[in-house]
Motif scaffolding. Structure first.
Motif, PDB file in Angstrom:
ATOM      1  N   LEU A 202       0.790  -1.194   0.085  1.00  0.00           N
ATOM      2  CA  LEU A 202      -0.023   0.010  -0.093  1.00  0.00           C
ATOM      3  C   LEU A 202       0.882   1.243   0.142  1.00  0.00           C
ATOM      4  O   LEU A 202       0.543   2.457  -0.244  1.00  0.00           O
ATOM      5  N   GLY A 203       2.103   1.144   0.470  1.00  0.00           N
ATOM      6  CA  GLY A 203       3.126   2.469   0.554  1.00  0.00           C
ATOM      7  C   GLY A 203       4.457   2.003   0.188  1.00  0.00           C
ATOM      8  O   GLY A 203       4.819   1.777  -1.012  1.00  0.00           O
ATOM      9  N   GLU A 204       5.427   2.113   1.349  1.00  0.00           N
ATOM     10  CA  GLU A 204       6.765   2.082   0.660  1.00  0.00           C
ATOM     11  C   GLU A 204       7.313   0.710   0.805  1.00  0.00           C
ATOM     12  O   GLU A 204       7.200  -0.059   1.652  1.00  0.00           O
ATOM     13  N   ASN A 205       7.774   0.198  -0.375  1.00  0.00           N
ATOM     14  CA  ASN A 205       8.461  -0.912  -0.460  1.00  0.00           C
ATOM     15  C   ASN A 205       9.670  -0.865  -1.417  1.00  0.00           C
ATOM     16  O   ASN A 205      10.343  -1.909  -1.930  1.00  0.00           O
ATOM     17  N   SER A 206       9.945   0.437  -1.818  1.00  0.00           N
ATOM     18  CA  SER A 206      11.135   0.397  -2.716  1.00  0.00           C
ATOM     19  C   SER A 206      12.353   0.805  -2.107  1.00  0.00           C
ATOM     20  O   SER A 206      13.375   0.991  -2.972  1.00  0.00           O
ATOM     21  N   ILE A 207      12.427   1.031  -0.696  1.00  0.00           N
ATOM     22  CA  ILE A 207      13.664   1.379  -0.191  1.00  0.00           C
ATOM     23  C   ILE A 207      14.230  -0.069   0.375  1.00  0.00           C
ATOM     24  O   ILE A 207      13.878  -0.585   1.393  1.00  0.00           O
ATOM     25  N   MET A 208      15.088  -0.516  -0.359  1.00  0.00           N
ATOM     26  CA  MET A 208      15.663  -1.986   0.096  1.00  0.00           C
ATOM     27  C   MET A 208      16.209  -2.090   1.228  1.00  0.00           C
ATOM     28  O   MET A 208      16.021  -3.122   2.072  1.00  0.00           O
ATOM     29  N   ALA A 209      16.804  -0.968   1.712  1.00  0.00           N
ATOM     30  CA  ALA A 209      17.430  -1.081   3.165  1.00  0.00           C
ATOM     31  C   ALA A 209      16.164  -1.024   4.321  1.00  0.00           C
ATOM     32  O   ALA A 209      16.409  -1.759   5.573  1.00  0.00           O
ATOM     33  N   LEU A 210      15.147  -0.280   3.892  1.00  0.00           N
ATOM     34  CA  LEU A 210      13.736  -0.281   4.982  1.00  0.00           C
ATOM     35  C   LEU A 210      13.479  -2.097   4.926  1.00  0.00           C
ATOM     36  O   LEU A 210      13.446  -2.755   5.954  1.00  0.00           O
TER      37      LEU A 210
END
Ligand code: GLA
Ligand code: ZN
Length: 670
Positions: A202-210
Motif C-alpha cells: 500500500l505504501g513504501e517498499n522501494s527502499i531496500m534498506a527499509l
C-alpha cells in the motif's frame, strides 16, 4: 541436554482424547511396544490448560505426565504460545496479528499473534509461570519446547512503534537513517522516525534498506519474544534445557541468531520422499540437517518427522517400506540425538486428521506404519551409544540469512530467481560426495579450523567480513567465492570503488559486469589453451555470468560463448599462505564436483571412510571419545556393494551388500 540416549517418540495430543480414557491407556501400551522413550506434550493445549482467563486446569496433564513417567517415558514440555484460546482474542483483540495491508486478522488458525503485544506477552508469561510451578521439577520433564515453529510478522501499531524504537536504537538520528537507506532516491527522505512505516504494497517498499531492516526487526522481535519465554522458565527455577522447533528452508528468522538463545537446536523435517529419486531428496535433507547442526555445531534433535504421509504437501505420498528408518537414521548420521515424530496419534477431526501418525484411527499395532516405527525404535536402540557424539567437519559452506534477505530483495540481476540456495547446495553436494562432513556457517561464524570454505553468492558483506576472509586465506585457507559477491554493505548500499569489496587484491581481480540469462539460455565454462588439469573440456552454466577483469589472478577456465567467450570464468590467486578461487558463473553440479575434488585432493583432505563412494550412497561420520561411527546409506534404487571399514557393525548387513534404502553403521575404535 547431556544426551545419554537417542530420543524416539514425538508430539502427542492427549487433550483431544480426555473423554476416552481407554484410548489414552492403549497409547502408553503401544508407546512401549515401539520403544518410545520421549513424548512432546502441550504444544497446542492452551484452551485445555486455561479454559477461562486465570482458571488453570492442569490435573489432566499431570496424570498424563505421571503415567508416562511410571512407564519410563520422558517428556518434552511445550509452552502453549503457538495458539491461544478464543477468550483471549475476544477480550484482547491486540493479541491478533495485523497483515501488511493493515487489516487485523480474526481469531483462528495458529501462530496468529502479535509478538510485540504486551498483553500477549503477559498472558504467555502467566501460563508459563504456572506450568513451571507445576511441572518444572517433575522428574519426567527433560526439556522445554518453546512455542511452535516461530514464524510470520505483524504490522499493528504496537509493532510499528517497536520497529521505530529499534531503528532509533540502531541509527540514533533520522539523518543517519536517511543516509544509510539512500532515501534521496525518489524523494523519500524522512523528517522523523514517526514517519517510518513497515514495508507494504500500500505504501513504501522501494527502499531496500527499509525492507532489510524490517526483516531484521521481525527476526529480532520473534527471538525477543522467545527469550521472554525462556526467561520466565529460568526465573521460575526450571533447569531443563530449552529448545524450539525450527523449519525447513525458512527464511523468516535468522536461525543463527535464534540458536544463540536456546540450549539445544531442534527442527521439523518433512522431505517429499518418492517425489523425486530418493537419492535427490536425501541430498537435500542432508543439507538441511547440516544447516541445523551448523547453528550450534552441536548435536540437535529431529523434533518432528512424519511416520507416514503428511497431509499438507501437494500429494500425500506414503513412505515406502524402509523409508522411515532410513530417514530417521539419516538425521542421526548428521548429528541428531534422536528422531521424533509428528504425531503419536491421529486426531479425529479438523486439519490434521489424515496426517501420518504412529497410531491411526484403527488403533492396532499391526499397521505397516506402526511396524516401521517399531523397526526404527529397534535400530535406534542398537546404535544408542552414538548419542552425544559430534560431527566434525573440515569443510564449510557459507549460508547467511541477511545475505539471503538482501539478495532476494535486491532488484536485479535476475528477478526471476537468482538460484541462491541451489548454488549453496551445489557446493555442499560437491564436498559431501567425497564423504566429507560439512558444516554450514554464516558470515559471523568462525572459519578457524576449516581447511576449505566455499562462499557462494555472498552479495551482502557484513561489516568486517572482507577482513575475516583475507585473514583466513592469508593463514593458509582455501576459499572459493562465487559470482555476485561483495556487492553491497549491510544497508544494501553498493560498495564504491570496485568489487568484491575489500578483496580485489586477495582474489586478484575486479568484477565488472554481470549478465542475467533467460531460463532457456546457456553458456559454457571451458578449458583455455593451457589446460587446467582434472577438469573436463566444458561445463554448462546458466542464469548468471559475471564478467571480471583479472589483475594478478590466473585464469583457469574461460567462457565458451557469447560476446564474452574467452574471458575468465574460473580464477585462482595466491594470497598469503592460502589460495583464493573465484567462480564467475552458475555452473552445473558436475563442475563443482570435479573442481572441489581436485582442490580437496590438493589439500589432502578426506573423510573417515577412505573407500570410493558409489553415487547415491551417503557417507557420514560422528566422532566419540573412543570411536568413530561411520554411517553408510544407500539412497539408490539399485543395490550396491561397498567395502566396509574394519570395525564393529552396529547395524546393517555385514557383507557390505546394500539393497535400496539399506543402511550400515560401523563403529571404528580410535
Ligand atoms: C508442523 C507443526 C506440527 C504439525 C506438522 C504437520 O511441523 O509443528 O504441529 O502441524 O507441521 O506436518
Ligand atoms: Zn503487532
Amino acid at each position: 541436554m547431556k544426551s545419554k540416549y537417542l530420543l524416539h517418540g514425538g508430539d502427542y495430543n492427549p487433550e483431544q482424547w480426555l473423554h476416552m480414557p481407554e484410548v489414552l491407556k492403549t497409547d502408553v501400551k503401544r508407546f512401549k511396544e515401539a520403544k518410545i522413550n520421549t513424548i512432546t506434550l502441550g504444544v497446542f493445549s492452551w484452551s485445555k490448560l486455561e479454559p477461562k482467563e486465570g482458571e488453570y486446569c492442569f490435573g489432566w496433564m499431570e496424570e498424563i505426565i505421571n503415567n508416562l513417567y511410571e512407564n519410563g517415558i520422558s517428556v518434552i514440555l511445550a509452552t502453549p504460545s503457538g495458539a491461544r484460546p478464543h477468550w483471549m482474542a475476544n477480550k484482547y483483540p491486540e493479541v491478533l496479528r495485523v497483515n501488511e495491508m493493515r487489516q487485523r486478522n480474526l481469531f483462528g488458525g495458529r501462530h496468529n499473534h502479535c509478538f510485540t503485544s504486551p498483553v500477549y506477552r503477559k498472558k504467555v508469561k502467566q501460563i508459563n509461570t504456572e506450568l513451571v510451578k507445576r511441572f518444572g521439577s517433575h522428574p519426567a520433564v527433560k526439556m522445554w519446547h518453546i512455542s511452535n515453529e516461530f514464524s510470520g510478522e505483524c504490522h499493528c501499531e504496537l509493532c510499528q512503534n517497536a520497529f521505530r524504537d529499534w531503528l532509533k536504537k540502531k541509527y540514533g538520528t533520522i539523518d543517519v537513517l536517511n543516509d544509510r537507506w539512500c532515501t534521496t532516491f525518489w524523494s523519500h527522505i524522512y523528517d522523523s522516525f514517526d514517519q517510518v512505516e513497515s514495508p507494504s504494497s500500500l505504501g513504501e517498499n522501494s527502499i531496500m534498506a527499509l525492507n532489510l531492516d524490517w526483516k531484521r526487526f521481525v527476526s529480532d522481535q520473534t527471538i525477543d519474544f522467545m527469550e521472554q519465554e525462556i526467561c520466565t522458565i529460568r526465573e521460575m527455577g526450571a533447569l531443563q534445557p530449552t529448545t524450539t522447533n525450527l523449519m525447513y528452508h525458512f527464511g523468516g528468522i535468522d536461525y543463527f541468531r535464534l540458536a544463540e538463545k536456546v540450549d539445544v537446536v531442534s527442527w521439523d523435517n518433512y522431505p517429499s520422499w518418492h517425489k523425486k529419486e530418493e537419492e535427490e531428496t536425501a541430498k537435500d535433507a542432508a543439507f538441511w540437517h547440516d544447516v541445523i547442526r551448523g547453528l550450534k555445531r552441536k548435536p540437535f534433535i529431529l523434533m518432528e518427522s512424519s511416520p507416514g504421509a503428511t497431509n499438507w504437501q501437494e500429494v500425500s505420498k506414503l513412505k515406502k517400506p524402509g523409508m522411515l528408518l532410513s530417514a530417521s537414521l539419516q538425521s542421526v548420521a548428521h548429528g541428531a540425538d534422536g528422531a521424533l515424530y509428528f504425531q503419536m496419534r491421529k486426531s479425529r477431526g479438523a486439519e490434521e486428521k489424515f496426517h501420518g501418525a504412529v497410531l491411526d484411527h484403527y488403533d492396532g499395532n499391526d499397521t505397516r506404519t506402526f511396524q516401521d516405527v517399531c523397526k526404527t525404535g529397534d535400530m535406534l536402540e542398537r546404535i544408542m551409544e552414538v548419542a552425544g557424539t559430534q560431527v566434525n567437519a573440515q569443510a564449510a559452506v557459507l549460508y547467511d540469512w541477511e545475505n539471503l534477505w538482501a539478495l532476494e530483495g535486491s532488484k536485479g540481476p535476475r528477478n526471476k530467481d537468482l538460484h541462491y540456495l541451489d548454488s549453496v547446495e551445489k557446493s555442499y553436494r560437491a564436498f559431501r560426495r567425497l564423504g566429507l562432513n560439512v558444516d554450514i556457517i554464516d558470515q559471523k561464524g568462525s572459519m578457524d579450523g576449516y581447511k576449505i570454505v566455499a562462499a557462494p553468492m555472498q552479495y551482502l558483506f557484513h561489516d568486517g567480513f572482507n577482513e575475516k576472509v583475507r585473514k583466513y586465506i592469508e593463514n593458509g585457507g582455501i576459499f572459493i567465492m562465487t559470482y555476485w559477491s561483495g556487492v553491497v554493505d549491510e544497508n544494501d548500499r553498493c560498495f564504491l570503488g570496485g568489487t568484491p569489496y575489500g578483496l580485489m587484491d586477495v582474489f586478484g581481480l575486479r568484477s565488472e559486469e554481470i549478465d542475467g540469462l533467460y531460463d532457456w539460455e546457456e553458456n559454457e565454462i571451458c578449458q583455455p589453451e593451457s589446460k587446467y588439469a582434472g577438469l573436463k573440456d566444458s561445463y554448462i552454466c546458466k542464469y548468471l555470468c559475471q564478467l571480471v577483469k583479472p589483475v594478478t589472478a590466473k585464469t583457469l577456465m574461460v567462457y565458451g560463448k557469447d560476446f564474452y567467450a574467452g574471458m575468465s570464468a574460473l580464477l585462482e590467486n595466491d594470497y598469503g599462505k592460502g589460495k583464493a578461487y573465484y567462480v564467475c558463473a552458475d555452473a552445473e553440479q558436475s563442475f563443482y564436483n570435479d573442481f572441489y575434488q581436485k582442490l580437496v585432493q590438493e589439500v589432502g583432505l578426506h573423510g573417515v571412510w577412505m573407500e570410493e563412494i558409489p553415487e547415491g550412497v551417503e557417507v557420514t561420520s560422528r566422532s566419540g571419545e573412543k570411536a568413530e561411527y561411520i554411517f553408510l546409506q544407500n539412497f539408490n534404487r539399485i543395490a550396491v556393494q561397498v567395502n566396509l571399514p574394519e570395525g564393529k557393525i552396529l547395524f546393517g548387513n555385514k557383507n557390505g551388500r546394500m539393497e535400496p534404502l539399506d543402511n550400515i553403521v560401523v563403529k571404528v575404535e580410535k
